[in-house]
Design a protein around this motif. Structure first.
Motif, short mmCIF file in Angstrom:
data_model
loop_
_atom_site.label_atom_id
_atom_site.label_comp_id
_atom_site.label_asym_id
_atom_site.label_seq_id
_atom_site.Cartn_x
_atom_site.Cartn_y
_atom_site.Cartn_z
N ALA A 22 64.66 18.39 29.27
CA ALA A 22 66.00 18.61 28.76
C ALA A 22 67.04 17.88 29.59
O ALA A 22 67.00 17.92 30.82
CB ALA A 22 66.32 20.10 28.73
N VAL A 54 70.95 17.89 24.99
CA VAL A 54 71.43 19.16 24.44
C VAL A 54 72.84 19.45 24.96
O VAL A 54 73.02 19.66 26.16
CB VAL A 54 70.50 20.32 24.84
CG1 VAL A 54 70.92 21.60 24.11
CG2 VAL A 54 69.05 19.99 24.57
N ARG A 61 65.79 13.02 15.01
CA ARG A 61 65.25 14.37 15.13
C ARG A 61 64.13 14.63 14.12
O ARG A 61 63.30 15.50 14.33
CB ARG A 61 66.36 15.41 14.96
CG ARG A 61 67.45 15.30 16.02
CD ARG A 61 68.40 16.47 15.98
NE ARG A 61 68.98 16.70 14.66
CZ ARG A 61 69.96 15.97 14.14
NH1 ARG A 61 70.44 14.94 14.83
NH2 ARG A 61 70.46 16.25 12.95
N LEU A 81 64.85 26.70 26.12
CA LEU A 81 64.13 25.70 25.33
C LEU A 81 62.64 25.65 25.67
O LEU A 81 61.85 25.09 24.91
CB LEU A 81 64.74 24.31 25.55
CG LEU A 81 66.18 24.12 25.06
CD1 LEU A 81 66.71 22.76 25.49
CD2 LEU A 81 66.25 24.26 23.53
N VAL A 128 64.04 21.49 17.46
CA VAL A 128 63.62 20.11 17.72
C VAL A 128 62.54 20.07 18.79
O VAL A 128 61.53 19.36 18.65
CB VAL A 128 64.83 19.24 18.14
CG1 VAL A 128 64.37 17.83 18.48
CG2 VAL A 128 65.87 19.20 17.03
N ALA A 129 62.73 20.84 19.86
CA ALA A 129 61.75 20.87 20.95
C ALA A 129 60.39 21.36 20.46
O ALA A 129 59.34 20.82 20.85
CB ALA A 129 62.25 21.75 22.09
N ALA A 185 68.44 22.72 19.12
CA ALA A 185 67.53 21.97 19.99
C ALA A 185 66.20 22.69 20.16
O ALA A 185 65.17 22.04 20.36
CB ALA A 185 68.18 21.75 21.35
N HIS A 186 66.22 24.01 20.06
CA HIS A 186 64.98 24.77 20.18
C HIS A 186 64.00 24.37 19.08
O HIS A 186 62.80 24.21 19.31
CB HIS A 186 65.27 26.26 20.14
CG HIS A 186 64.09 27.11 20.52
ND1 HIS A 186 63.10 27.45 19.62
CD2 HIS A 186 63.73 27.66 21.71
CE1 HIS A 186 62.19 28.19 20.23
NE2 HIS A 186 62.54 28.33 21.50
N GLY A 238 69.30 16.90 20.50
CA GLY A 238 68.98 18.28 20.13
C GLY A 238 69.68 18.69 18.85
O GLY A 238 69.23 19.60 18.16
N ARG A 239 70.77 18.04 18.54
CA ARG A 239 71.49 18.21 17.27
C ARG A 239 72.23 16.93 16.97
O ARG A 239 72.30 16.03 17.82
CB ARG A 239 72.47 19.39 17.35
CG ARG A 239 73.62 19.20 18.33
CD ARG A 239 74.79 20.07 17.91
NE ARG A 239 75.85 20.13 18.90
CZ ARG A 239 76.79 19.20 19.11
NH1 ARG A 239 76.77 18.07 18.41
NH2 ARG A 239 77.74 19.38 20.01
N LEU A 295 65.34 15.26 25.80
CA LEU A 295 66.02 15.95 24.72
C LEU A 295 67.45 16.24 25.17
O LEU A 295 67.67 17.02 26.10
CB LEU A 295 65.30 17.25 24.37
CG LEU A 295 65.87 18.09 23.24
CD1 LEU A 295 65.80 17.32 21.92
CD2 LEU A 295 65.13 19.42 23.13
#
Length: 375
Positions: free
Chosen positions: A297, A271, A251, A316, A284-285, A281-282, A138-139, A269
């Motif tokens: 998640a 996170v 990502r 998310l 990325v999702a 992450a939002h 997510g990051r 994902l």
């Protein structure tokens, strides 16, 4: 009249070739189907009517019925894996005959040739497609590569056929994370020019094995631009033969990464339970969700007050796959690979994930279908 045509094909567990069955009296269509079988590396059994060889209809991994011969098979025992193949889908009689013999699909050549080669190869070479799982951070530093390795190591320890694909060219190499950077064997640059079909068993045998996992990672040379065709060929080959395939994804979503996402059955994902990580992450999702249908998640704890894993998944907008507790004693390479400690959080999470995903099918879907289904 029945006979075997072609070179020796892939073998079953008992040592017998897995031969598709072709049923047609149309010589031109037969030539085309034999050509497609050859392209798939499969030997074919040919029959010009109801198969004379006892058991051929029941045991063939795939049956290709010419639209000219479908009417001859009325009353034959129904089975899965029957495709009616012709040159025109406008003839309603073809569809009626396909329904009468319980065919899965009706296909028209030449439009369906590329898809049919893959279908023949899958049937001849494999026992079913592997459950394919992608892991995405997510990051930066979320721990996606660590989880990908743990999932692979855990699956291999349970005796499953396992392949781990490192699709992140800037990630430093999963071979390092598994402690095998000195292990000989091909890396991604060796496959960068791949096009079309790769043999699944040949790919598996060529790749280095670490902790029971067949691994495709990156070397230490200059970055290589990976064409989407290469990603498609390698992942299609990796998926043959059953078991599981784990893909460690970046990502960013370029053409090659989009191809990898399209072949996943589900994505995880990762996170960290932090507000900034959730915000990253939002994004990325949202990006991954345009390509990947099933994204879940994995919340990496510990969760702070007021920020629980269920709430993070809700923010998310994706289902929660589970919460991953911290694990001590991990290193970035040369130490204990992730998932090696059977009682550690990574191994426990991975074992539980595979049990649930494999029991439910993991959201796996059949390969895309040209032509049309009749069931």
């Amino acid at each position: 009249m029945a006979g075997s045509i072609g070179s020796q094909g892939p073998q079953t567990a008992g040592g017998q070739p897995r031969r598709p069955l072709i049923v047609t009296e149309d010589e031109a269509l037969l030539d085309d189907l034999l050509r497609l079988c050859a392209a798939a590396g499969a030997e074919a059994e040919v029959s010009h009517g109801v198969p004379a060889q006892r058991g051929s209809w029941e045991t063939a991994p795939l049956v290709l019925v010419g639209d000219d011969a479908a009417h001859r098979l009325r009353g034959t025992a129904r089975r899965a894996g029957v495709l009616v193949v012709g040159r025109c889908l406008d003839d309603q009689a073809v569809w009626r005959r396909a329904v009468e013999i319980g065919a899965d699909q009706v296909l028209a050549l030449p439009d369906a040739e590329a898809w049919l080669v893959e279908r023949i190869a899958d049937a001849a070479e494999s026992v079913g497609r592997a459950l394919t799982v992608g892991v995405i951070g997510g990051r930066g530093g979320a721990g996606a590569s660590t989880l990908a390795c743990a999932l692979a190591v855990t699956a291999a320890r349970a005796g499953r056929r396992t392949m781990l694909i490192d699709a992140d060219s800037l990630g430093g190499g999963l071979d390092v994370l598994l402690g095998g950077e000195r292990t000989e064997g091909p890396r991604w640059p060796a496959f960068a020019q791949s096009r079309g079909r790769l043999g699944g068993s040949a790919l598996e045998e060529a790749l280095p094995e670490l902790r029971g996992v067949r691994l495709l990672s990156w070397d230490r040379g200059d970055a290589v631009a990976l064409p989407p065709e290469a990603m498609s060929s390698v992942l299609a080959a990796a998926r043959r033969g059953g078991g599981v395939v784990v893909v460690d994804l970046p990502r960013r979503v370029g053409d090659a990464e989009a191809e990898a996402l399209a072949q996943l059955d589900l994505g995880l994902l990762v996170v960290p339970a932090e507000l900034r990580a959730v915000a990253a992450a939002h994004r990325v999702a949202a990006t991954m969700g345009t390509v990947l249908d099933d994204l879940r998640a994995v919340v990496r704890g510990p969760c702070g007050a007021g920020l629980h894993s269920e709430e993070i998944a809700r923010l998310l907008g994706i289902p929660l796959a589970g919460e991953l507790a911290p694990e001590t004693g991990l290193s970035s390479g040369g130490g204990v690979p992730p998932g090696s400690s059977v009682r550690g959080p990574l191994a426990r999470f991975s074992a539980d994930f595979w049990e649930r995903a494999l029991a439910s099918g993991g959201g796996a879907a059949p390969a895309g279908r040209p032509g049309g289904g009749v069931g």
